[in-house]
Motif scaffolding. Structure first.
Motif, PDB file in Angstrom:
ATOM      1  N   GLY A 143       1.214  -1.401  -0.317  1.00 21.48           N
ATOM      2  CA  GLY A 143       0.561  -0.201   0.463  1.00 21.48           C
ATOM      3  C   GLY A 143       1.232   0.513  -0.015  1.00 21.48           C
ATOM      4  O   GLY A 143       0.078   2.301  -0.496  1.00 21.48           O
ATOM      5  N   GLU A 144       2.317   0.541   0.519  1.00 20.73           N
ATOM      6  CA  GLU A 144       2.985   1.880   0.203  1.00 20.73           C
ATOM      7  C   GLU A 144       3.484   2.715  -0.891  1.00 20.73           C
ATOM      8  O   GLU A 144       4.114   1.724  -2.222  1.00 20.73           O
ATOM      9  CB  GLU A 144       3.810   1.902   1.566  1.00 20.73           C
ATOM     10  CG  GLU A 144       5.142   3.025   0.918  1.00 20.73           C
ATOM     11  CD  GLU A 144       5.327   4.849   1.844  1.00 20.73           C
ATOM     12  OE1 GLU A 144       4.683   5.277   0.311  1.00 20.73           O
ATOM     13  OE2 GLU A 144       4.746   4.760   2.728  1.00 20.73           O
ATOM     14  N   PRO A 145       3.522   3.525  -1.760  1.00 18.76           N
ATOM     15  CA  PRO A 145       3.710   3.903  -3.740  1.00 18.76           C
ATOM     16  C   PRO A 145       5.021   4.381  -3.142  1.00 18.76           C
ATOM     17  O   PRO A 145       5.433   4.719  -4.514  1.00 18.76           O
ATOM     18  CB  PRO A 145       2.719   5.408  -3.106  1.00 18.76           C
ATOM     19  CG  PRO A 145       2.441   5.904  -2.324  1.00 18.76           C
ATOM     20  CD  PRO A 145       2.703   5.365  -0.841  1.00 18.76           C
ATOM     21  N   ASP A 146       5.793   4.664  -2.615  1.00 18.55           N
ATOM     22  CA  ASP A 146       7.328   4.758  -2.512  1.00 18.55           C
ATOM     23  C   ASP A 146       7.967   4.000  -1.940  1.00 18.55           C
ATOM     24  O   ASP A 146       8.532   3.415  -0.994  1.00 18.55           O
ATOM     25  CB  ASP A 146       7.721   6.171  -1.776  1.00 18.55           C
ATOM     26  CG  ASP A 146       9.121   7.148  -1.614  1.00 18.55           C
ATOM     27  OD1 ASP A 146       9.824   6.584  -2.774  1.00 18.55           O
ATOM     28  OD2 ASP A 146       9.915   7.537  -0.672  1.00 18.55           O
ATOM     29  N   PRO A 147       9.228   3.562  -3.405  1.00 19.11           N
ATOM     30  CA  PRO A 147       9.721   2.755  -3.315  1.00 19.11           C
ATOM     31  C   PRO A 147      10.649   2.627  -1.885  1.00 19.11           C
ATOM     32  O   PRO A 147      11.436   1.508  -1.125  1.00 19.11           O
ATOM     33  CB  PRO A 147      10.616   2.208  -4.094  1.00 19.11           C
ATOM     34  CG  PRO A 147       9.604   3.078  -5.780  1.00 19.11           C
ATOM     35  CD  PRO A 147       9.248   3.935  -4.864  1.00 19.11           C
TER      36      PRO A 147
END
Length: 286
Positions: A143-147
């Motif tokens: 759910g976290e968009p930032d790698p």
């Protein structure tokens, strides 16, 4: 890379201790249903791949090494990709959301009590290997968009489970014997036996238990990966590259490359690309 339908992002671990065990985290995302294909080549690391809403059909045998990824009903699936004797072709037919942890050789043992040959590769490897404190860890991870933030979540999980005392002596011997290290000498199984002070029978068992590969194939793959890196970063003649990496002659060099990649070295250079100086592959959009 910006033109690719398949987006790849590589993030190296920040924690100095974790860098000894994890080479990098790889994030692959594709938001459309256009088919793409990529091919990678035999390596010595282990890849734990985690998928969201994807089905993986993996076919492996004497003459095939092919992975077909399509949409799936399971929210999360995971599997370990180990060592290959031939090119690894991946066909992606729909959207893809995939996260990979690329472990250094024999380093997985630092995070689990399971030996490599005890892992059940039936689609739930992540659950086998890791027991996150938060039961919704994967939901939060994907759910976290930032790698970058995703990689930090993974680092926290790995550090929670890291038990360095479990690491095998084989890891200690192989830690500095990676394709990234300069080839100082032509390492043999005899040299590894001497370094570890074990018999060749024990060496074979250690390799199969911790790496899933025999010592001869491991060393052959190391030589190939070093030569591949040399080939893609220098403009030296093929003969020079071949001799630098202890091939008998150019014919031996070409034969080995065809076995590992399906291409001669010269033709491979026309097809291959390198992502963020870490991932060497052939990428194609259909």
């Amino acid at each position: 890379m910006e033109k690719n339908l398949l987006k790849t992002i590589i993030v190296k671990p920040e924690n100095i201790v974790l860098k000894r065990y994890v080479e990098y985290f790889l994030f692959l995302r594709k938001k459309d249903d256009v088919s793409v294909q990529y091919t990678t080549f035999p390596n010595n690391n282990l890849c734990l791949a985690i998928y969201r809403h994807n089905h993986v059909d993996y076919q492996y045998g004497a003459k095939m090494n092919h992975c077909l990824i399509s949409s799936g009903r399971q929210e999360f699936t995971s599997r370990i990709y180990g060592f290959h004797n031939m090119p690894f072709r991946v066909d992606i037919q729909q959207q893809l959301d995939q996260i990979c942890i690329i472990f250094h050789p024999a380093a997985l043992k630092a995070f689990t009590r399971l030996n490599f040959d005890e892992i059940d590769n039936a689609g739930f490897v992540f659950e086998q290997l890791f027991k996150p404190k938060d039961p919704y860890f994967l939901e939060q991870l994907f759910g976290e968009p930032d790698p970058i933030q995703q990689s930090r979540q993974l680092e926290g999980l790995l550090l929670d489970q890291l038990e360095e005392h479990r690491i095998s002596k084989i890891w200690q011997a192989l830690y500095h014997l990676s394709p990234a290290q300069p080839s100082q000498q032509n390492v043999s199984t005899e040299m590894l036996c001497q370094k570890l002070r074990v018999s060749d029978t024990t060496l074979f068992r250690l390799f199969k238990t911790n790496l899933g590969q025999n010592p001869q194939k491991y060393l052959k793959t190391i030589r190939f990966r070093r030569a591949l890196k040399d080939l893609t970063t220098t403009h030296d003649p093929l003969t020079t590259v071949a001799l630098r990496h202890y091939y008998y002659d150019q014919a031996h060099f070409i034969k080995d490359f065809k076995s590992f990649t399906g291409y001669s070295p010269k033709k491979l250079l026309k097809e291959v690309s390198v992502q963020q100086q870490s991932l060497t592959w052939i990428y194609q959009e259909k």
